[in-house]
Scaffold this motif. Structure first.
Motif, short mmCIF file in Angstrom:
data_model
loop_
_atom_site.label_atom_id
_atom_site.label_comp_id
_atom_site.label_asym_id
_atom_site.label_seq_id
_atom_site.Cartn_x
_atom_site.Cartn_y
_atom_site.Cartn_z
N ARG A 152 0.84 -1.21 0.00
CA ARG A 152 0.00 0.00 0.00
C ARG A 152 0.87 1.26 0.00
O ARG A 152 0.62 2.22 -0.74
N ILE A 153 1.94 1.25 0.81
CA ILE A 153 2.83 2.41 0.86
C ILE A 153 3.49 2.64 -0.50
O ILE A 153 3.60 3.77 -0.98
N ILE A 154 3.90 1.53 -1.13
CA ILE A 154 4.52 1.66 -2.46
C ILE A 154 3.54 2.29 -3.45
O ILE A 154 3.87 3.24 -4.16
N ILE A 155 2.31 1.74 -3.45
CA ILE A 155 1.33 2.17 -4.46
C ILE A 155 0.78 3.57 -4.18
O ILE A 155 0.66 4.40 -5.07
N GLU A 156 0.50 3.83 -2.89
CA GLU A 156 -0.17 5.10 -2.58
C GLU A 156 0.79 6.25 -2.29
O GLU A 156 0.44 7.41 -2.46
N GLU A 157 2.00 5.92 -1.81
CA GLU A 157 2.90 7.01 -1.44
C GLU A 157 4.11 7.13 -2.38
O GLU A 157 4.44 8.21 -2.84
N MET A 158 4.78 5.99 -2.61
CA MET A 158 6.04 6.09 -3.38
C MET A 158 5.78 6.33 -4.86
O MET A 158 6.36 7.25 -5.45
N LEU A 159 4.95 5.50 -5.49
CA LEU A 159 4.77 5.60 -6.95
C LEU A 159 4.29 6.99 -7.41
O LEU A 159 4.84 7.53 -8.37
N PRO A 160 3.31 7.59 -6.71
CA PRO A 160 2.90 8.93 -7.15
C PRO A 160 4.06 9.93 -7.10
O PRO A 160 4.22 10.75 -8.02
N ASP A 169 12.22 5.35 -15.15
CA ASP A 169 11.65 4.90 -16.43
C ASP A 169 10.85 3.61 -16.24
O ASP A 169 9.92 3.34 -16.98
N PHE A 170 11.29 2.80 -15.27
CA PHE A 170 10.72 1.47 -15.10
C PHE A 170 10.34 1.22 -13.63
O PHE A 170 10.88 1.86 -12.73
N CYS A 171 9.40 0.25 -13.45
CA CYS A 171 9.05 -0.20 -12.10
C CYS A 171 9.36 -1.70 -12.03
O CYS A 171 9.00 -2.45 -12.94
N ASP A 172 10.03 -2.11 -10.99
CA ASP A 172 10.49 -3.49 -10.85
C ASP A 172 9.98 -4.05 -9.52
O ASP A 172 9.70 -3.29 -8.58
N VAL A 173 9.85 -5.37 -9.45
CA VAL A 173 9.42 -6.04 -8.21
C VAL A 173 10.26 -7.31 -8.04
O VAL A 173 10.53 -8.01 -9.02
N GLY A 192 2.38 0.79 -11.24
CA GLY A 192 3.51 1.48 -11.88
C GLY A 192 3.17 1.83 -13.33
O GLY A 192 3.41 2.94 -13.79
N SER A 193 2.58 0.86 -14.04
CA SER A 193 2.18 1.09 -15.44
C SER A 193 1.23 2.28 -15.55
O SER A 193 1.36 3.09 -16.46
N ARG A 194 0.28 2.34 -14.63
CA ARG A 194 -0.68 3.46 -14.67
C ARG A 194 0.03 4.80 -14.49
O ARG A 194 -0.45 5.83 -14.93
N GLY A 196 2.93 5.36 -15.78
CA GLY A 196 3.85 5.54 -16.92
C GLY A 196 5.18 4.82 -16.79
O GLY A 196 6.08 5.05 -17.59
N LEU A 197 5.32 3.95 -15.78
CA LEU A 197 6.58 3.21 -15.60
C LEU A 197 6.41 1.80 -16.17
O LEU A 197 5.59 1.02 -15.69
N ARG A 198 7.21 1.47 -17.19
CA ARG A 198 7.08 0.14 -17.80
C ARG A 198 7.56 -0.93 -16.82
O ARG A 198 8.57 -0.74 -16.12
N PRO A 199 6.88 -2.08 -16.78
CA PRO A 199 7.26 -3.12 -15.82
C PRO A 199 8.52 -3.89 -16.20
O PRO A 199 8.76 -4.17 -17.38
N LYS A 200 9.29 -4.17 -15.17
CA LYS A 200 10.40 -5.13 -15.22
C LYS A 200 10.15 -6.05 -14.04
O LYS A 200 9.42 -5.67 -13.12
N ILE A 201 10.76 -7.20 -14.00
CA ILE A 201 10.52 -8.07 -12.84
C ILE A 201 11.71 -8.97 -12.55
O ILE A 201 12.35 -9.48 -13.47
#
Ligand code: ZN
Length: 372
Positions: A152-160, A169-173, A192-194, A196-201
Motif C-alpha cells: 500500500r505504501i509503495i502504491i499510494e505514497e512512493m509511486l505517485p 523509467d521502469f518499475c520493478d518487483v 507502476g504502469s498506470r 507511466g513506468l514500464r514493468p520489469k521483474i
C-alpha cells in the motif's frame, strides 16, 4: 577493400582527431541492463557465510543480507551516495560499459527510495555514462510490516512521488518466496504502469514463483533472472516480446550452481540479454567477466554473448534505436579491445582487454584508464 572504405570516409569527413585501433577490435559500447549500483557499504562477511553453506534466504531471515545494506544506505546522505556511485561508475566505464540501468531498492521507505532515485538522477545529469532508472521499492518487505501494508505504501505514497518528479523509467518487483508474491507483484507493477513506468521483474530467481508469467501477462519490457521459470512461459516470450535478461554472475556469487537455461532460450529464438546484477551480494561489474561466466556456465558463444551485452541489453531498456550497435544514426558509443578477434569475448575474464571507451564519440577511457 577496407582501406578503400577508410580513404572514402576520410575524404568525405575531415576528422578533428583520429584514433587508431590498429590490430584491435571495436564493438558497440557495452550495455548493462540490470544493476543495483547505489548503496552504502559491502557484505563480504556474508559471502564467507555463504561459502560455509548459508543460503540467501536463510541470511535474509536472520536480518542480514539486504537489511544490512538498507540500514547503512538510510544513514547515508545523498551527496555521499553520489560520490560513492561516481567512483563505481568509473569502474563501470573502464570495464567497457557505456550505458547501464540502476535500480533503487535499498531505502524501502518513501524518503530513502526517493533519495536513491535522486542520486540516480544526479548521476544521469553528471554523465558521461548513459543511465536508465528503475524504481524497485518492492525489493524486500521491511521488518515489522506486512506485504499488504508495505505494498500500500509503495502504491499510494512512493509511486505517485516517483512519477510526479519523473524519477524513473521502469518499475520493478522482486517476486519471490519471502519477498513479494504473485498477487502483490502484479498489483505493484500495474500501479507502476498506470503512472507511466514500464514493468520489469525479478522473476523466478530462487524458486518458480510465477514471475515469468507475470512478465508475459503484463507485457513487461524485460524479465530478469529466469533461473527456475516454466519452459512454456519462456516460449511465450517470443510472442510477448519480453526480453529475457540472464544474470549468471548472480548465480555464481550465490554459489548455488543454478543457472537460467540460456541455451534453451536461444534455441527458442529469444533475444537473450546479459546483465551484471551488481549488488552487495554480487560484487561483479564488468561485462567481460559476465561474458566469461556465460561462456563457461551457460555455454553461450562469443557472438551470442556480444549480442547479450550490446543490442539485446539495449532492447531490455527500450534504447535499441539509439544505442547497442554500430549503425548510422546511433550514438558513437564504442569499446576498443586489445584482442585479435571477437572470440576473446568469453574466452578470457577480460583482464587488460579494454583499451578505449568512447561515449557519444568522446574518448572517456584510454589505455584502460578513465580519462579525467
Ligand atoms: Zn537484481
Amino acid at each position: 577493400m577496407e582501406a578503400a572504405s577508410s580513404k572514402l570516409l576520410e575524404r568525405k569527413y575531415s576528422p578533428t582527431k583520429s584514433i587508431s585501433a590498429n590490430g584491435q577490435i571495436i564493438l558497440p559500447g557495452f550495455v548493462d541492463p540490470h544493476t543495483h549500483l547505489v548503496f552504502q557499504g559491502s557484505r563480504e562477511e556474508e559471502f564467507q557465510l555463504r561459502q560455509q553453506g548459508a543460503s540467501y534466504l536463510e541470511i535474509l531471515r536472520k536480518g542480514g543480507g539486504i537489511m544490512e545494506t538498507v540500514n547503512k544506505t538510510r544513514e547515508t546522505g545523498k551527496d555521499e551516495l553520489v560520490s560513492i556511485s561516481r567512483e563505481r561508475l568509473g569502474t563501470v566505464m573502464e570495464s567497457g560499459t557505456t550505458t547501464l540501468e540502476i535500480k533503487s531498492g535499498y531505502g524501502l521507505q518513501p524518503y530513502d527510495e526517493l533519495k536513491i532515485l535522486k542520486v540516480v538522477q544526479t548521476l544521469q545529469k553528471l554523465g558521461p555514462c548513459r543511465i536508465a532508472s528503475t524504481f524497485l521499492g518492492a525489493h524486500a518487505i521491511p521488518p515489522y510490516t506486512s506485504q499488504e501494508e508495505y505494498s500500500r505504501i509503495i502504491i499510494e505514497e512512493m509511486l505517485p512521488a516517483v512519477s510526479q518528479h519523473r524519477l524513473a523509467d521502469f518499475c520493478d518487483v522482486f517476486c519471490e518466496d519471502g519477498a513479494f508474491d504473485e498477487d502483490a507483484s502484479m498489483k505493484i507493477l500495474k500501479a507502476g504502469s498506470r503512472k507511466g513506468l514500464r514493468p520489469k521483474i525479478h522473476a523466478d530467481q530462487l524458486t518458480n514463483n510465477g514471475g515469468a508469467k507475470i512478465a508475459n501477462d503484463l507485457g513487461a519490457i524485460s524479465a530478469d533472472h529466469l533461473t527456475h521459470s516454466n519452459m512454456s512461459e519462456l516460449e511465450k516470450m517470443k510472442k510477448t516480446s519480453v526480453i529475457p535478461v540472464v544474470l549468471p554472475a548472480s548465480s555464481h556469487s550465490l554459489l548455488n550452481h543454478e543457472y537460467a537455461p540460456a541455451r534453451d532460450m536461444l534455441t527458442m529464438g529469444l533475444q537473450v540479454a546479459l546483465g551484471s546484477d551488481f549488488s552487495p551480494s554480487n560484487w561483479t561489474l564488468g561485462p567481460l567477466t559476465i561474458a566469461a561466466i556465460a561462456a563457461r556456465e551457460l555455454r553461450m558463444t562469443s557472438e551470442e554473448i556480444i549480442r547479450g551485452i550490446t543490442i539485446n541489453a539495449a532492447k531490455a531498456l527500450g534504447l535499441d534505436r539509439s544505442i547497442g550497435s554500430l549503425s548510422p544514426g546511433k550514438s558513437a558509443d564504442i569499446v576498443v579491445l586489445k584482442a585479435p578477434n571477437h572470440r576473446w569475448v568469453g574466452y578470457t575474464y577480460g583482464e587488460g582487454l579494454v583499451d578505449k571507451v568512447l561515449i557519444a564519440g568522446r574518448e572517456e577511457v584510454s589505455g584502460g584508464r578513465r580519462v579525467t
